[in-house]
Scaffold this motif. Structure first.
Motif: not given
Length: 828
Positions: A221-240
């Motif tokens: 789960r943490e690996s997926v979250r890190g992947h999303f953060r690296r790809v999307l950065g500060d995109a507004p709906y990255a958290g969603v």
């Protein structure tokens, strides 16, 4: 006829099984309402009652009725005592009071992916070994780290073994009417102590990865979250997108949650049963199509059975990746029941599927019955079954029969749309009682929002998110973000509508039960007579309001807000809020977490006045949230003109700032509301021009009186202000109840002031084990010495006062609503 005769007993047995599970769950729920755990020796009596029920003859109708009552009682009792047994096991693993606040060295594993907060990380920690001699620590802790400029921040990851020096305390939360119960939340998650990692202690990583299935899932789960953060950065709906992939709801901002809640699509922005079912169904279809292509495989194992296993395993994997919340559990257990039925070649009724899932949830997690997600998840699925199962086909313009359908290829999609619309109608009507009972609000735009959000999120965004999590192709996640952006544009437009949400008081329990019955009556099949009567049955939820105090009386709530102060005063037709408690973090404060939900639930939808006593964050931290959530007619304070609170341009959508009267509180101000007198005793007007006056000594001191009784709210005034009141307003000081100055600090409550007020009740508003040491023991002793009854918000919860010219009563909310998991609750 013989087949029918054989089927009737089977049907009866199945109904009894479903009823037994329902009563078992009812017993589990009943246990969670208890102030103390029962003696488990009563279980012997249950077996005696079971023996009586088994031996009782069943020839006559009345004998069969007694047997049914006995079996229902037994099922509920077994659920009650099962939950009590589980609670005793969990409560036995606790932190001794003597070890609170002490340095303890422990070795263990970071049990979940750490979550970021303003100053560090928070995470669950499984203790493997206690290094400190003679110390006792529960097996599972909730820890936080705090970044220090002098020390390097700890880089923690799920599944790592660490040695920490920790400082712990027993789980303790605020206790307020209609408030969140942190202690129950911690008990359900088996977090038996909370605390922080001491930055100057011996903190070091021992192993980078501990091999265990649970830790492996959390690391994924943490690996997926890190992947999303690296790809999307500060995109507004990255958290969603992260929430949709791994159930990390903490990644969604408070503003986005507000949009989802107001539009009624918040159930889609976490791992819902719909998402898991969709993915499991997709895996089933794919496995079925591939398996049947091989004659050899199909001969060894039927394709449907193989596909059922594949679908269940994929659904389970997704549910685990999501954090395995109650809706995810319910869905997995329902799919497991269906898979078992396929393997056993048995037909399973919808009620059996839901009952099996219910039994599995309450057996594995008896505290789930306290979660809103439990009621909404099972309630929503039950409604779907209610409006779709065992209903005759509608004979209207949609063509009937296979031949007709073949000539009209649109018939199947049209039938699907009609069925979809029927389910949406059922959700809108059927969930109203639960939503009003749990949240005191219903989204009026929810049917429109769900019409486009469900297919867009479930069939486009979620598949793209999962593909983006599995495949190293960044463009998939960017495409998912674009699809989510389209959805958010429509949701934000709906959110801006002036009447997007119906918000009201908390309905009485009896009206909720009547409302559920009314909703089910409304959703009866077409042609059933007088379905409109169901709407009448739902009206009491909206029309039966909480009773305000009568003329000449006032109800005060001294809220438990931790280390801070907030008091609500309600007369027959007016409401005042005195201070707004502390700010907890950037998005959470006393206003939006405690005050606004509690006030609304009690029927207070607007404030006639808001008094902010002085410029300290533990008194003004929730002010902006309160002013944004409800109209405020006037604001009285001792704040400077350049205060950010006073400078807010639009604190309320219904009452612009320019129409809100701003008042500087000062001695001599007074008013009457519905036969109750309000008087400001402090500060004097000249204190505003004195440069050396501390902000504590500018605290607005308010006296509320009705006949011979009075309450004195003394803010954070210190010795200088107390001497001034003794000299100039001594006749106004005697009070039935005193909110002790400055939380019981040694800078206040001089002996002459204590004797002049001489309160029957002395209330200390202080946080549990706060870092200031409030209230000071020497101050407490002064009030004890004059015979005052001592009340503390950290021990008694909110203090509820009812006062009129003749009567004066005090309720300790933590005591009147005591539960067995609270500190100080009666032991079994």
């Amino acid at each position: 006829m013989q087949s029918h005769a054989r089927g009737a007993p089977n049907t009866l047995r199945l109904r009894r099984m479903v009823a037994a599970i329902l009563f078992f769950a009812l017993g589990v729920w009943l246990l969670q309402q208890q102030a103390a755990l029962p003696d488990l020796r009563w279980i012997a009596g249950l077996f005696a009652l079971l023996l009586v029920a088994l031996l009782l003859p069943r020839r006559a109708t009345w004998q069969r009725a007694i047997c049914h009552i006995l079996f229902a009682t037994l099922a509920g009792a077994f659920g009650f005592f099962y939950a009590a047994w589980a609670a005793q096991l969990r409560l036995a693993d606790s932190l001794p009071a003597g070890w609170q606040g002490k340095d303890i060295a422990v070795v263990g594993v970071v049990a979940e992916m750490p979550r970021q907060h303003e100053r560090g990380l928070s995470f669950a920690f499984d203790v493997e070994r206690i290094v400190t001699p003679d110390a006792h620590v529960p097996r599972r802790l909730l820890l936080s780290t705090y970044n220090d400029e002098e020390d390097e921040a700890l880089a923690l990851h799920a599944g790592e073994r660490w040695q920490f020096t920790v400082r712990l305390k027993q789980p303790h939360g605020t206790s307020n009417p209609h408030g969140f119960d942190f202690e129950a939340w911690a008990l359900e998650r088996n977090l038996r102590a909370t605390g922080y990692v001491y930055g100057k202690g011996d903190n070091r990583r021992l192993d980078e990865q501990v091999l265990a299935p649970g830790y492996f899932v959390e690391r994924m789960r943490e690996s997926v979250r890190g992947h999303f953060r690296r790809v999307l950065g500060d995109a507004p709906y990255a958290g969603v997108l992260a929430a949709l992939a791994i159930g990390d709801q903490g990644s969604i901002s408070a503003a986005q949650w507000q949009v989802f809640t107001r539009t009624g699509v918040n159930h889609l922005m976490s791992i819902s049963g719909l998402h898991i079912t969709m993915l499991g169904g997709l895996a089933f279809s794919l496995a079925y199509a591939l398996w049947r292509r091989s004659a050899r495989l199909a001969l060894r194992l039927p394709a449907r059975k193989a596909a059922a296993v594949a679908g269940l395993l994929v659904a389970l994997a997704y549910a685990l990746l999501s954090g395995y919340s109650v809706p995810a559990q319910r869905t997995v257990y329902m799919l497991a029941t269906i898979a078992a039925a396929l393997w056993l070649s048995r037909a399973v009724a919808a009620s059996q599927i839901l009952a099996a899932a219910l039994l599995a949830v309450v057996l594995l997690d008896p505290w789930a019955v306290r979660s809103p997600g439990f009621w909404l998840s099972f309630g929503a699925v039950a409604l779907i079954f209610y409006v779709t199962a065992h209903r005759l086909g509608h004979r209207h313009w949609l063509p009937e029969g296979g031949g007709e359908a073949a000539r009209h290829p649109l018939s199947s999609p049209l039938r699907g749309l009609v069925e979809y619309g029927r389910v949406q109608w059922a959700m809108m009507i059927g969930l109203i009682p639960l939503l009003l009972a749990l949240f005191q609000q219903v989204s009026l735009v929810s049917p429109v929002a769900n019409t486009f959000a469900i297919p867009l999120v479930s069939f486009i965004v979620v598949p793209l998110v999962l593909l983006g999590a599995l495949l190293p192709l960044d463009w998939i996640l960017h495409l998912a973000h674009q699809a989510m952006s389209v959805c958010m544009l429509a949701l934000e437009w709906l959110n801006q509508l002036p009447d997007a949400v119906w918000a009201q008081h908390a309905p009485p329990a009896w009206s909720v039960v009547l409302g559920v019955a009314g909703a089910l009556w409304c959703l009866l099949p077409r042609g059933f007579p007088a379905r409109w009567l169901g709407l009448i049955a739902m009206l009491p939820m909206f029309l039966v309001f909480p009773s305000p105090p009568p003329h000449g009386a006032v109800r005060l709530i001294i809220f438990d807000v931790g280390q801070g102060m907030a008091v609500a005063a309600q007369t027959h037709g007016h409401a005042l809020l005195y201070d707004t408690g502390p700010d907890f973090s950037g998005e959470a404060d006393s206003g939006n977490r405690i005050l606004v939900p509690s006030l609304r639930a009690q029927g207070i939808s607007s404030l006639d006045g808001l008094m902010l006593t002085h410029d300290d964050s533990d008194h003004t931290g929730g002010a902006l949230s309160v002013m944004q959530a409800m109209p405020v007619s006037w604001l009285s304070s001792s704040l400077a003109d350049d205060s950010p609170i006073l400078q807010q341009t639009a604190p309320s959508p219904t009452l612009p700032r320019r129409e809100r009267e701003l008042i500087r509180c000062a001695d001599g101000q007074s008013w009457d509301w519905d036969g109750v007198r309000f008087e400001v005793l402090h500060p004097p007007r000249e204190s505003y021009v004195r440069e050396k006056t501390s902000k504590n000594n500018l605290g607005c001191t308010l006296r509320i009186s009705a006949g011979k009784h009075s309450v004195l709210l003394a803010a954070d005034i210190e010795k200088e202000s107390e001497w001034r009141l003794l000299k100039q307003l001594a006749e106004k000081l005697p009070a039935t109840l005193l909110l002790v100055p400055h939380h019981g600090s040694k800078t206040s409550s001089v002996q002459p002031f204590v004797e002049a007020v001489h309160p029957r009740y002395a209330v200390f508003a202080a946080g549990y084990r706060n870092r200031f040491g409030h209230p000071r023991e020497e101050v407490v002793e002064r009030y004890r010495a004059i015979g005052s009854e001592l009340l503390r918000s950290d021990e008694d919860g909110a203090i509820i006062v009812n006062m009129d010219a003749r009567e004066f009563s005090v309720e300790r909310y933590r005591k009147s609503h005591e539960r067995y998991w609270q500190a100080g609750a009666a032991a079994p």
